[in-house]
Scaffold this active site. Structure first.
Site, PDB file in Angstrom:
ATOM      1  N   CYS A  90       0.894  -1.016   0.397  1.00 13.77           N
ATOM      2  CA  CYS A  90      -0.069   0.269  -0.294  1.00 13.77           C
ATOM      3  C   CYS A  90       0.635   1.577  -0.159  1.00 13.77           C
ATOM      4  O   CYS A  90       1.947   1.050   0.998  1.00 13.77           O
ATOM      5  CB  CYS A  90      -0.991  -0.044   1.197  1.00 13.77           C
ATOM      6  N   HIS A 132      -8.814  -3.619  -1.857  1.00 11.60           N
ATOM      7  CA  HIS A 132      -8.082  -2.265  -1.103  1.00 11.60           C
ATOM      8  C   HIS A 132      -8.505  -1.817  -1.231  1.00 11.60           C
ATOM      9  O   HIS A 132      -8.505  -0.823  -0.468  1.00 11.60           O
ATOM     10  CB  HIS A 132      -6.570  -2.546  -2.012  1.00 11.60           C
ATOM     11  N   GLU A 133      -8.734  -0.664  -2.594  1.00  6.08           N
ATOM     12  CA  GLU A 133      -9.176   1.218  -2.718  1.00  6.08           C
ATOM     13  C   GLU A 133     -10.626   1.228  -1.915  1.00  6.08           C
ATOM     14  O   GLU A 133     -10.603   1.831  -1.516  1.00  6.08           O
ATOM     15  CB  GLU A 133      -9.311   0.929  -4.308  1.00  6.08           C
ATOM     16  N   HIS A 136      -9.758   1.414   1.529  1.00  7.33           N
ATOM     17  CA  HIS A 136      -9.678   2.689   1.968  1.00  7.33           C
ATOM     18  C   HIS A 136     -10.516   3.519   2.888  1.00  7.33           C
ATOM     19  O   HIS A 136     -10.841   4.192   3.240  1.00  7.33           O
ATOM     20  CB  HIS A 136      -8.562   3.140   1.167  1.00  7.33           C
TER      21      HIS A 136
END
Length: 163
Positions: A90, A132-133, A136
């Site tokens: 990341c 993953h995004e 976030h």
């Protein structure tokens, strides 16, 4: 336009659930430009808005030569019987990589700057990027998904790195 600095673990914006984009303003258009410019670099697969200090639901990707963005993404499908367990890193936890289990396939839906529906889907790296995004944007960092011993090591490595 200058590329915005990446926020590093420990910055509260990374642990804040991002707000939905309710109106396309000049600031939102500038955010999309910054996300696209910020992800268009070697070694960058995805970039969430909060990683550049903006707590709005948007991310960009750069996978296999395809660069794009999505506003207000939400994951609508994940493979339930196929997983991947490769190393994940990341930009907000620089230079540290750990094995992270993710669904093999992911699909998210959102919109573009014109309000048109955007579908982002894929397997392997694209699936990992989507998950993953979106994490976030929900205030999570990939180390939250690590198994207990790996997470313990990651937190020790983060402390030692001085983040």
């Amino acid at each position: 336009m200058a590329i915005r600095p990446i926020r590093i673990i420990g910055d509260p914006v990374l642990r804040t659930v991002c707000d939905p984009i309710t109106e396309i303003t000049p600031n939102v258009k500038a955010l999309v430009e910054d996300l696209l410019e910020g992800v268009d670099m070697d070694g960058r697969a995805g970039l969430a808005a909060n990683q550049i200090g903006v707590s709005l639901r948007a991310f960009s990707w750069n996978i296999d030569g395809e660069i794009g963005y999505v506003l207000n993404p939400r994951i609508v499908a994940l493979s339930e019987d196929e997983y991947q367990d490769g190393d994940e890193g990341c930009l907000s936890v620089p230079e540290l990589w750990y094995p992270t289990e993710r669904a093999w396939y992911a699909r998210c839906e959102g919109t573009d700057l014109d309000g048109k529906k955007v579908i982002v889907e894929g397997e392997e790296l694209m699936a990992r990027c989507i998950q993953h995004e979106c994490d976030h944007l929900d205030g999570h960092i990939y180390i939250d998904r690590l198994d207990r011993p790996t997470r313990k090591k990651a937190l020790r490595d983060i402390r030692n790195a001085g983040f």
